[in-house]
Design an enzyme around this catalytic site. Structure first.
Site, PDB file in Angstrom:
ATOM      1  N   SER A 288      24.736  29.509   8.199  1.00 25.99           N
ATOM      2  CA  SER A 288      23.940  29.432   9.424  1.00 25.99           C
ATOM      3  C   SER A 288      23.950  30.747  10.176  1.00 25.99           C
ATOM      4  O   SER A 288      24.951  31.456  10.204  1.00 25.99           O
ATOM      5  CB  SER A 288      24.475  28.341  10.351  1.00 25.99           C
ATOM      6  OG  SER A 288      23.753  28.389  11.574  1.00 25.99           O
ATOM      7  N   LYS A 343      26.696  21.394   7.032  1.00 27.45           N
ATOM      8  CA  LYS A 343      25.566  22.236   7.480  1.00 27.45           C
ATOM      9  C   LYS A 343      24.402  21.367   7.955  1.00 27.45           C
ATOM     10  O   LYS A 343      23.721  21.691   8.931  1.00 27.45           O
ATOM     11  CB  LYS A 343      25.115  23.173   6.353  1.00 27.45           C
ATOM     12  CG  LYS A 343      23.858  24.000   6.691  1.00 27.45           C
ATOM     13  CD  LYS A 343      24.085  24.864   7.910  1.00 27.45           C
ATOM     14  CE  LYS A 343      23.003  25.791   8.358  1.00 27.45           C
ATOM     15  NZ  LYS A 343      21.632  25.572   8.205  1.00 27.45           N
ATOM     16  N   HIS A 346      25.213  20.289  11.324  1.00 33.28           N
ATOM     17  CA  HIS A 346      24.999  21.459  12.195  1.00 33.28           C
ATOM     18  C   HIS A 346      23.530  21.493  12.627  1.00 33.28           C
ATOM     19  O   HIS A 346      23.201  21.658  13.801  1.00 33.28           O
ATOM     20  CB  HIS A 346      25.365  22.740  11.431  1.00 33.28           C
ATOM     21  CG  HIS A 346      24.891  24.010  12.077  1.00 33.28           C
ATOM     22  ND1 HIS A 346      23.573  24.421  12.035  1.00 33.28           N
ATOM     23  CD2 HIS A 346      25.543  24.956  12.802  1.00 33.28           C
ATOM     24  CE1 HIS A 346      23.440  25.558  12.699  1.00 33.28           C
ATOM     25  NE2 HIS A 346      24.628  25.906  13.166  1.00 33.28           N
ATOM     26  N   ASN A 347      22.639  21.309  11.657  1.00 32.67           N
ATOM     27  CA  ASN A 347      21.211  21.372  11.968  1.00 32.67           C
ATOM     28  C   ASN A 347      20.773  20.192  12.824  1.00 32.67           C
ATOM     29  O   ASN A 347      19.876  20.329  13.657  1.00 32.67           O
ATOM     30  CB  ASN A 347      20.391  21.435  10.683  1.00 32.67           C
ATOM     31  CG  ASN A 347      20.440  22.819  10.064  1.00 32.67           C
ATOM     32  OD1 ASN A 347      21.359  23.584  10.328  1.00 32.67           O
ATOM     33  ND2 ASN A 347      19.467  23.154   9.255  1.00 32.67           N
ATOM     34  N   GLU A 350      21.682  21.117  16.132  1.00 33.22           N
ATOM     35  CA  GLU A 350      20.724  22.188  16.499  1.00 33.22           C
ATOM     36  C   GLU A 350      19.394  21.593  16.990  1.00 33.22           C
ATOM     37  O   GLU A 350      18.859  22.012  18.031  1.00 33.22           O
ATOM     38  CB  GLU A 350      20.517  23.071  15.262  1.00 33.22           C
ATOM     39  CG  GLU A 350      19.432  24.112  15.344  1.00 33.22           C
ATOM     40  CD  GLU A 350      19.206  24.791  13.972  1.00 33.22           C
ATOM     41  OE1 GLU A 350      20.155  25.404  13.442  1.00 33.22           O
ATOM     42  OE2 GLU A 350      18.086  24.694  13.433  1.00 33.22           O
TER      43      GLU A 350
END
Ligand code: 6PG
Length: 628
Positions: A288, A343, A346-347, A350
């Site tokens: 990222s 990940k 994470h997104n 986000e």
């Protein structure tokens, strides 16, 4: 390799002298029967060649193991070359010449059993290799030898790490690692008319990094990397399986392939399992930070076997951003698939963080009717404190970008796109039974935004009507700041909860505070809050239950409710703000009305229910119909 008369013996001997290696001529290994056939002008068939090539393959293996050798061999067909390197590897040098030139040379020869008449048949079966060093035999011999030697030196200068895919992210990561003094090889596919000479031009542009070798040929690229090889794929998700299939044939047991893209974690686990059958390691690494992060230091989330990780740890650490105490923002996440799962979450975080900022902007701009500069001042002040984040910083920059006298932002079409990681997170939340409505609302908000033409029509059908009187804006802005932070805490709480549930159900043993730590720098969701959470999660697995957070949320609850109520009453959609508040209010309700749902289920479907005085105990069914 090359047809008879192309100069294999002359050039091979000179190369052998230059590299201090023994020289062999493959013709000397033919059986007496084969030699006889050729002398009589009869071309050898594949059956004649098979034992000869197999014998040579064994010799190549022995020569390679004892330091190498130069072998001159026609090896005209790809299948012959494959056979020759069954047990080993070779650097191929193809002596390429025009048939007329070679015929002239052959006609001058008296000492060879190959008759010029066989030359035509040689050219007709010749399959020029798409790899290796191609030498032009019309050049003077010393020039040819020099060119070959330089290329071999280059190929032999083994790299420590390889990159496949020189798009924005691949290029940036490659330069990032090369700058740390690691010798790297880079490869980009050749697509005529679209992607041509990408690797070479990358090397040319970055000549000052002596340690970069560029390839358009996958075989040479793979060979240029020291074993056990570590190769990072930064390619389009749809091309991954085909690329892996090609690499699986070229890589050798113990080599590691890393997928640094946003791949689906389930596919990553499947790919790792499939490659393990070839004794190849596969790491799915979340990366990222966008282009700038990749170049200057991203957050890296590698998942795979610990053995594979230990082979790559040094490189991940060298590429990664640093946290505030100087530790790399990369750490072993867990087994196969877990890195891409993390990940993906994470997104998810986000997406909701971005939408929250869009909702803050909507209230400041459209409800309070504050101008661009006014909003910038407000957000700059927030950024100095616990609300500070990378996403807030870039929002401030965006609000300053003008085109002529107008904000560029005002000219951007309000249809948000998405590549899929948000959807996957929602799917995972449903699968693991984790309530994650702020994220699903963030995804749905993008889908709703895509309905632009319908929205334009509907806005005319449903005019907003009179707006409520504007509140004292200083108070409103202060409440908004508190509500924003409260909604962010909820968003993070749920994201981390999703990882915790997945970890428990898959036995991944994710270390949540370590994940928060590697997200404190380099990645898109780095923030002051993440910094705090990396500490909070050391002692509590639930963010909302941690005493410091309880204190913060309690102090902000009133503002949180006020902003959602006022904002929506004023006619503004606040999907993530309201979902976060709903989640929070539901979460802090000890006695919910889910008892009514249970009763309804039991009424129409006899689905049974449990009782409050025995929550783990028996199930009951009631005949709910009013009697009589
Ligand atoms: C990152 C980003 C990156 C990518 C997003 C965009 O962490 O660096 O998340 O991976 O920019 O996935 O996703 P959407 O196109 O779906 O918004």
């Amino acid at each position: 390799m090359g047809v008879s008369g192309s100069g294999k013996t002359t050039i091979g001997e000179l190369l052998a002298t230059r590299f201090g290696l023994p020289f062999f001529d493959a013709d000397d290994f033919h059986s007496a029967a084969n030699i006889e056939k050729m002398r009589n002008g009869v071309a050898l068939n594949d059956q004649d060649r098979q034992p000869w090539l197999s014998g040579l393959a064994e010799n190549i293996r022995l020569w390679r193991n004892s330091g190498g050798a130069v072998l001159a061999c026609s090896a005209l067909k790809e299948s012959y070359r494959q056979l020759l390197t069954t047990n080993s590897q070779a650097y191929w040098v193809f002596l390429n010449g025009h048939p007329e030139l070679i015929l002239q040379r052959l006609q001058k020869r008296t000492d060879h059993y190959m008759s010029p008449g066989l030359l035509d048949s040689q050219f007709s079966v010749l399959e020029k290799p798409a790899y290796g060093i191609h030498a032009d035999v019309s050049l003077p011999v010393d020039v040819i030898v020099e060119q070959i030697a330089v290329s071999i030196d280059k190929t032999n200068r083994s790299s420590e790490f390889g990159f496949i895919g020189l798009g924005v992210m691949g290029k940036s990561l490659a330069l990032n690692l090369a700058e740390k003094g690691v010798a790297i090889s880079v490869y980009n596919r050749h697509v005529a008319g679209f992607e041509e000479g990408i690797a070479n031009s990358f090397v040319t542009v970055n000549k000052h990094h002596a340690a970069i070798q560029g390839f358009e040929n996958l075989v040479d690229f793979v060979r240029s990397i020291k074993r056990p090889r570590k190769i990072l794929l930064m390619i389009f998700a749809g091309a991954i399986d085909a690329q892996i299939a090609e690499l699986a044939d070229l890589m050798e047991p113990g080599d590691v392939l890393i997928d640094g893209g946003n791949s689906n974690y389930k596919q990553t686990a499947e790919r790792a399992e499939a490659l393990a059958k070839n004794q190849l390691f596969f790491i799915g690494a979340g990366v990222s930070g966008g282009e700038e992060g990749a170049r200057k230091g991203p957050a890296i989330m590698p998942g795979g076997s610990s053995e594979a990780y230990s082979l790559c740890e040094r490189y991940f650490n060298l590429m990664a951003a640093r946290d505030k105490s100087g530790k790399p923002c990369s750490a072993y996440i867990g087994p196969e698939g877990s890195g891409h799962f993390v990940k993906m979450v994470h997104n998810g975080i986000e997406y909701a963080e971005m939408q929250l900022l869009a909702e803050v902007y909507s209230l400041l701009r459209n409800h309070l009717e504050i101008t661009g500069t006014g909003i910038i001042e407000i957000l700059k002040a927030w950024n100095l404190f616990e609300q500070g984040s990378y996403l807030l910083e870039i929002t401030i920059d965006i609000l300053q970008k003008k085109e002529g006298d107008e904000l560029l932002l005002d000219k951007i079409l309000d249809k948000a796109q998405q590549k899929g990681t948000g959807n996957w997170s929602v799917g995972a939340a449903l699968e693991y039974g984790v309530p994650y409505s702020p994220l699903s609302e963030a995804v749905m908000a993008r889908s709703l935004s895509a309905m632009k033409s319908e929205r334009v029509k509907a806005a005319k059908l449903y005019p907003q009507g009179p707006k409520p009187a504007n509140q004292n804006s200083a108070d409103f802005i202060n409440s908004l700041k508190n509500a924003y932070q409260a909604a962010r805490i909820i968003n993070h709480e749920i994201g981390f909860n999703l990882m915790q549930q997945a970890s428990a159900q898959n036995g991944w043993q994710l270390n949540l505070s370590e994940i928060a730590r590697i997200w404190t720098n380099g990645c898109i969701i780095r923030s002051s809050l993440m910094q705090e959470l990396s500490e909070t999660l050391k002692t509590s697995n639930s963010i909302l239950m941690a005493p410091t957070v309880v204190e913060k949320m309690s102090g902000r609850q009133k503002d949180f409710r006020f902003i959602v109520a006022q904002g929506m009453q004023a006619g503004f959609a606040l999907p993530v703000f309201s979902a976060a508040l709903n989640h929070f209010l539901g979460f802090i309700t000890a006695n919910s009305t889910a008892n009514l749902l249970q009763a309804q289920r039991d009424y129409f479907g006899a689905h049974t229910y449990q009782r409050k005085n025995d929550p783990e105990g028996s199930y009951f069914h009631t005949d709910w119909k009013p009697q009589g």
